[in-house]
Write an enzyme that holds these catalytic residues in place. Sequence first.
Site, short mmCIF file in Angstrom:
data_model
loop_
_atom_site.label_atom_id
_atom_site.label_comp_id
_atom_site.label_asym_id
_atom_site.label_seq_id
_atom_site.Cartn_x
_atom_site.Cartn_y
_atom_site.Cartn_z
CB ALA A 64 -36.23 -59.09 17.28
CG ASN A 113 -33.95 -48.81 14.22
OD1 ASN A 113 -33.02 -49.29 14.30
ND2 ASN A 113 -34.91 -49.53 13.58
CG PHE A 117 -27.52 -55.82 15.37
CD1 PHE A 117 -28.69 -55.67 15.38
CD2 PHE A 117 -26.75 -56.99 14.43
CE1 PHE A 117 -29.34 -56.26 14.45
CE2 PHE A 117 -27.33 -57.61 13.54
CZ PHE A 117 -28.73 -57.33 13.43
CE LYS A 220 -37.77 -58.75 12.29
NZ LYS A 220 -37.71 -58.36 13.50
C1 LIG Z 1 -35.97 -49.16 17.43
C2 LIG Z 1 -36.14 -50.43 16.82
C3 LIG Z 1 -35.16 -51.39 16.95
C4 LIG Z 1 -35.25 -52.74 16.21
N1 LIG Z 1 -34.26 -53.60 16.22
C5 LIG Z 1 -34.40 -54.89 15.81
C6 LIG Z 1 -33.44 -55.96 16.24
O1 LIG Z 1 -32.61 -55.65 16.87
N2 LIG Z 1 -33.52 -56.94 15.36
C7 LIG Z 1 -34.66 -57.23 14.48
O2 LIG Z 1 -34.72 -58.51 14.15
N3 LIG Z 1 -35.59 -56.41 14.34
C8 LIG Z 1 -35.47 -55.17 14.90
N4 LIG Z 1 -36.34 -54.25 14.54
C9 LIG Z 1 -37.51 -54.51 13.79
C10 LIG Z 1 -38.77 -54.98 14.55
O3 LIG Z 1 -38.71 -56.11 15.00
C11 LIG Z 1 -39.79 -54.96 13.29
O4 LIG Z 1 -39.59 -56.13 12.40
C12 LIG Z 1 -39.90 -53.81 12.46
O5 LIG Z 1 -39.94 -52.78 13.38
C13 LIG Z 1 -41.67 -53.79 11.85
O6 LIG Z 1 -42.53 -53.98 12.67
P1 LIG Z 1 -43.38 -52.51 13.41
O7 LIG Z 1 -43.60 -51.84 12.35
O8 LIG Z 1 -44.57 -53.13 14.05
O9 LIG Z 1 -42.24 -51.89 14.19
C14 LIG Z 1 -36.44 -52.99 15.30
C15 LIG Z 1 -37.20 -51.81 15.09
C16 LIG Z 1 -37.09 -50.70 15.59
C17 LIG Z 1 -38.47 -49.81 15.46
#
Ligand SMILES: Cc1cc2nc3c(=O)[nH]c(=O)nc-3n(C[C@H](O)[C@H](O)[C@H](O)COP(=O)(O)O)c2cc1C
Length: 343
Positions: A64, A113, A117, A220
Amino acid sequence: MIDWYRWLRPWLFRLDPETVHHLTLNALDWAAKLGPLNPVRQTFPSAEVKVMGLSFPNCAGLAAGLDKNGDHIKGLASLGFGFIEVGTVTPRPQPGNPPPRLFRIPQAQALINRMGFNNQGIDHLVANLRQLDQRDFILGVNLGKNKDTAQEKAAEDYLLGLEKVYNLADYVTINISSPNTPGLRDLQHGEALDNLLAQLLQRRQQLTKHWGKRLPIAVKIAPDLTEAELAQQAAIFLHHGIDAVIATNTTLDHSSVESLPHGQEPGGLSGQPLSQKSTEIIHQLYSLLGEKIPIIGCGGIFSTKDATAKFEAGAKLVQLYTGLIYRGPGLVGEVIKACATLK
Ligand SMILES: Cc1cc2nc3c(=O)[nH]c(=O)nc-3n(C[C@H](O)[C@H](O)[C@H](O)COP(=O)(O)O)c2cc1C
């Protein structure tokens, strides 16, 4: 597949991260009109995984936050993902935090970040979902609460989201773990979590009767939980019988990057520094939930090895975000290969 992303990345990284975000997603939509951009589906036709009563064409999902409004679903699906999670979406549109709010830390292969939302609201997303024709991937919708919704009314925002997307999504995720909405993470504990889930599951019962379809509900969670907090959460999840847990969201622990440029920016840290931590949470959670509630692993997946570590810790599916920014779309195929090999 030619690793064109390796060539492109240095150019993209010269631009502001949010600008690149919009540029690449728009380019992807155009390119996808020409056909699937990643032939991984054809290479691994039998990578199907059954989780939450759903048949996922493969184990690799988009996490997400990348497509909050569902504006780019077709383009993203053309990269070969078995599932796409759109959102986080809130009932009303909201601008999020003022920019700059997204920072690269290339030395650590990480991002920070504090988007907050930013999204165009649930009705915009619903309109996009209505336009999707036949799809060959699973679609999840990640639900959140508006920043200006009072904490005691938080459940109403999630209930509204559930109702609006009930007949359009394959599953929903209750996001109570983003660090950039004040008070959101408080919903992860004790009575607050218990009450929220009780209301959601009761409403789901009514909606199941209405639509003749039972929509799976995932939750989550954050990686910043003590063992005791995780054990309490797991007991509540088991009590309510939720359908899956997504572990994890971003971390507030910046200790591994604090000496690097942008390392002290407020917000959630994702990418490599999160990898081991989220795998540990999956491992602990699996020892509490066993096979009763499936875990979707997320956090710092950059390679086949990282994905395999999540599966070995107990995850049934995985999701990618920051790895895509650093490694490009070729990562999707590598992850599918990892789980197809483990099967
Ligand atoms: C720019 C950005 C925006 C994100 N926005 C959301 C979000 O709106 N909702 C959510 O549940 N997780 C959000 N996440 C978290 C990611 O879904 C994920 O759980 C987290 O980044 C860990 O995974 P990764 O290390 O592969 O990025 C966001 C992550 C990033 C980097």
